[in-house]
Design an enzyme around this catalytic site. Structure first.
Site, PDB file in Angstrom:
ATOM      1  N   HIS A   1       8.941 -29.980  10.761  1.00 37.49           N
ATOM      2  CA  HIS A   1       8.389 -28.732  10.310  1.00 37.49           C
ATOM      3  C   HIS A   1       7.424 -29.419   9.275  1.00 37.49           C
ATOM      4  O   HIS A   1       6.250 -28.199   9.076  1.00 37.49           O
ATOM      5  CB  HIS A   1       9.527 -27.695   9.748  1.00 37.49           C
TER       6      HIS A   1
ATOM      7  N   THR B   1       3.285  -0.654   8.827  1.00 38.14           N
ATOM      8  CA  THR B   1       3.620  -1.678   9.744  1.00 38.14           C
ATOM      9  C   THR B   1       4.047  -2.939   9.212  1.00 38.14           C
ATOM     10  O   THR B   1       4.591  -3.844   9.870  1.00 38.14           O
ATOM     11  CB  THR B   1       3.050  -1.662  10.875  1.00 38.14           C
TER      12      THR B   1
ATOM     13  N   ASP C   1       0.943  -1.225   0.061  1.00 39.03           N
ATOM     14  CA  ASP C   1       0.064  -0.045   0.064  1.00 39.03           C
ATOM     15  C   ASP C   1       0.778   1.078   0.098  1.00 39.03           C
ATOM     16  O   ASP C   1       2.007   1.067  -0.218  1.00 39.03           O
ATOM     17  CB  ASP C   1      -1.125   0.042   1.192  1.00 39.03           C
TER      18      ASP C   1
ATOM     19  N   HIS D   1      11.670 -23.207   9.065  1.00 39.15           N
ATOM     20  CA  HIS D   1      10.596 -23.851   9.817  1.00 39.15           C
ATOM     21  C   HIS D   1       9.284 -23.637   9.359  1.00 39.15           C
ATOM     22  O   HIS D   1       8.486 -24.531   9.633  1.00 39.15           O
ATOM     23  CB  HIS D   1      10.920 -23.019  11.197  1.00 39.15           C
TER      24      HIS D   1
ATOM     25  N   CYS E   1       3.265  -2.857   3.996  1.00 37.36           N
ATOM     26  CA  CYS E   1       2.485  -1.865   4.280  1.00 37.36           C
ATOM     27  C   CYS E   1       3.271  -1.007   5.331  1.00 37.36           C
ATOM     28  O   CYS E   1       4.375  -0.989   5.420  1.00 37.36           O
ATOM     29  CB  CYS E   1       1.064  -2.271   4.789  1.00 37.36           C
TER      30      CYS E   1
HETATM   31  C1  RB5 Z   1      -1.964   2.898   6.490  1.00 34.65           C
HETATM   32  O1  RB5 Z   1      -1.667   4.052   6.720  1.00 34.65           O
HETATM   33  C2  RB5 Z   1      -1.378   1.927   7.419  1.00 34.65           C
HETATM   34  O2  RB5 Z   1      -2.590   1.790   8.235  1.00 34.65           O
HETATM   35  C3  RB5 Z   1      -1.025   0.798   6.645  1.00 34.65           C
HETATM   36  O3  RB5 Z   1       0.040   0.936   5.908  1.00 34.65           O
HETATM   37  C4  RB5 Z   1      -0.715  -0.400   7.463  1.00 34.65           C
HETATM   38  O4  RB5 Z   1       0.168  -0.094   8.498  1.00 34.65           O
HETATM   39  C5  RB5 Z   1      -1.804  -1.492   8.398  1.00 34.65           C
HETATM   40  O5  RB5 Z   1      -1.507  -2.234   8.904  1.00 34.65           O
END
Ligand code: RB5
Length: 149
Positions: free
Chosen positions: A136, A70, A11, A101, A68
Site C-alpha cells: 500500500h 454530502t 460548511d 490501505h 459538508c
Molecule cells: C450545501 O448546500 C451543500 O451543497 C454542501 O454542503 C455539500 O453537500 C456539497 O457537496
C-alpha cells in the site's frame, strides 16, 4: 489521553455534526483545532477544506476531519491539495480501510447523509487504525506523483 491535534471544519451542511464530533474528541483527550464554520449561515465548502489543508501543511494538526452536506464537495476540494488524502466515508469499514490501505490523513463525513452514532464510530476507527504500509505504501506514493502539473 493523546497529544494529537485534529483539525476540524465544515460548511453549514455539516456544522451540527461537526460540533458533536468536536465535543466527542475533546472528551476523549484530543486537542481540537476547530476552524469553523460556527453557525447555520451559508458558506462555501472549498474555503473550509483549505483551512484544514493549511493546518496540516504547517503542522498545526496531524490529521483532519471535514464535513459538508454530502461530504462530496468538501472531499473534492480537500484532495486538490497534494499533501491531503481525504476519504469520504459512510461506515466503519470505509473508515478502517482508508487508514489501512490509503493512509488517509483527512476523514470526510456527510452531515446530511450519516447518522451521528455511525459518524462517531467512524471517527474513532479512523483515529485509532494504523496504515498497513507494504504494497500500500507503493500505491500511496504513486498518488503523490499523479495528476497534471
Ligand atoms: C450545501 O448546500 C451543500 O451543497 C454542501 O454542503 C455539500 O453537500 C456539497 O457537496
Amino acid at each position: 489521553m493523546t497529544s494529537e491535534t485534529i483539525a476540524l471544519a465544515s460548511d453549514h451542511g455539516g456544522v451540527d455534526l461537526k460540533n458533536l464530533i468536536r465535543d466527542e474528541l475533546v472528551a476523549k483527550g484530543y486537542a481540537v483545532l476547530d476552524l469553523g464554520t460556527d453557525g447555520a449561515a451559508s458558506v462555501d465548502y472549498p474555503d473550509y477544506a483549505t483551512l484544514v489543508a493549511k493546518a496540516l501543511k504547517d503542522g498545526r494538526a496531524s490529521r483532519g476531519i471535514l464535513l459538508c452536506g454530502t461530504g462530496i464537495g468538501i472531499s473534492i476540494a480537500a484532495n486538490r491539495h497534494r499533501h491531503v488524502r481525504a476519504a469520504l466515508v459512510h461506515d466503519c469499514y470505509g473508515a478502517r480501510m482508508c487508514r489501512q490501505h490509503n493512509d488517509a490523513n483527512v476523514l470526510v463525513l456527510g452531515g446530511r447523509t450519516i447518522g451521528s452514532e455511525v459518524a462517531k464510530d467512524c471517527v474513532d476507527v479512523f483515529l485509532t487504525t494504523a496504515f498497513e504500509g507494504g504494497r500500500h505504501a507503493r500505491r500511496v506514493a504513486k498518488l503523490a506523483d499523479a495528476g497534471e502539473r
